[in-house]
Design a protein around this motif. Structure first.
Motif, PDB file in Angstrom:
ATOM      1  N   GLY A 165      -7.561   2.215  -5.504  1.00 28.07           N
ATOM      2  CA  GLY A 165      -7.143   3.197  -5.508  1.00 28.07           C
ATOM      3  C   GLY A 165      -7.753   4.394  -4.987  1.00 28.07           C
ATOM      4  N   ARG A 188       0.938  -1.094  -0.070  1.00 29.67           N
ATOM      5  CA  ARG A 188      -0.363   0.187   0.257  1.00 29.67           C
ATOM      6  C   ARG A 188       0.716   1.275   0.124  1.00 29.67           C
ATOM      7  NH1 ARG A 188      -2.506  -1.616   4.460  1.00 29.67           N
ATOM      8  NH2 ARG A 188      -4.214  -1.988   3.242  1.00 29.67           N
ATOM      9  N   LEU A 210      -2.522   3.675  -3.118  1.00 25.29           N
ATOM     10  CA  LEU A 210      -3.054   2.905  -4.031  1.00 25.29           C
ATOM     11  C   LEU A 210      -2.674   1.563  -3.208  1.00 25.29           C
ATOM     12  CD1 LEU A 210      -1.346   4.350  -7.436  1.00 25.29           C
ATOM     13  CD2 LEU A 210      -3.333   3.949  -6.988  1.00 25.29           C
TER      14      LEU A 210
END
Length: 278
Positions: A129, A76, A84
């Motif tokens: 995202g 992450r 994201l």
């Protein structure tokens, strides 16, 4: 009439580890492992009647629990306005309860019963995202790919590997959201309004096992067609206790069904709603 009883006991555990680095811990790697089991339910044990399109299912009182071992690894990355995440997951299946032909034909239907006859795996990738935009907007989305296979013995020394039934096909989702309460110096009535528009794209589901191909009441010949859904929603909180909503769904008027479902979903439609709290 028949009486039966059973109980199953299992001890399962899980563990998870995270490691973050960079300014404000913006980058994170995560890793997890977990165990699980599923005891046979009443339908697995005692069902007696028509099942799929060409099947007649009989009871199976000797079933044992299914066992699962799952793992996930992912990354992450979070910025001021952008997050994201990417993850890969894997599940090992043991003692999987599968519908298996008994070799008999009953009133033209294939007689089947549940058995702990298979082992296999499910694995996949998920991408997500979120992006904060000016003027109260944000963008969010995800994409998911999943695949699963089962292996079961068919004769002495031989086995058959097939796709797991009704696995979700490749799916993508994207939503544009707006909220008036995120506006700088928002004034009434904008501060109490919100809206969203989203699109879901689903690929054709054509990885079928023999039972799926025979189940033409639920799955069209060759697989469930892909589809694209476009929806919009709007809401307005008139007071703390009163909210109005308007949803316009399936704007493209797609004729579609979820993979493995026995019926198509609704076409283009509008839903008006009011919520009052007391």
């Amino acid at each position: 009439p028949v009486a039966f009883s059973g109980d199953w006991t299992n001890f399962s555990g899980s563990a998870r580890a995270d490691y973050s680095w960079g300014p404000n811990d913006r980058s994170t790697v995560f890793l997890s492992a977990s165990q699980a089991f599923r005891a046979p339910n009443i339908a697995d044990i005692s069902r007696f009647g028509r099942s799929r399109s060409t099947e007649f299912e009989v009871a199976s009182l000797g079933l044992q629990p299914e066992d699962f071992l799952s793992g996930e690894i992912g990354y992450r990355h979070a910025l001021d306005a952008l997050t994201l995440t990417a993850a890969y997951y894997y599940t090992d299946l043991r003692n999987y309860i599968e519908t298996v032909p008994t070799g008999r034909i009953v009133d033209g239907l294939i007689e089947v019963s549940k058995q702990n006859s298979a082992s296999g795996r499910i694995h996949g990738v998920e991408l997500t995202g979120a992006l904060q935009l000016p003027a109260g907007f944000d963008l969010s989305g995800n994409a998911t790919w999943t695949e699963g296979d089962l292996t079961r013995p068919i004769a002495a020394g031989d086995s058959l590997t097939e796709p797991i039934s009704r696995i979700q096909p490749l799916t993508g989702f994207l939503a544009l959201n707006w909220s008036g309460d995120r506006l700088v110096n928002a004034v009434w009535p904008l501060q109490d309004m919100w809206a969203t528009a989203d699109i879901t794209i689903v690929d054709r589901a054509d990885r079928l096992n023999a039972a799926d191909r025979a189940d033409t009441q639920r799955i069209p010949i060759g697989g469930t067609p892909g589809y694209t859904l476009v929806n919009t929603r709007f809401g307005w909180s008139l007071t703390e206790n009163l909210t109005l909503t308007v949803s316009a769904k399936n704007l493209l008027n797609e004729a579609y069904r979820s993979h493995g479902s026995g019926s198509n979903e609704a076409g283009r439609n509008i839903i008006l709603g009011i919520e009052a709290l007391f």
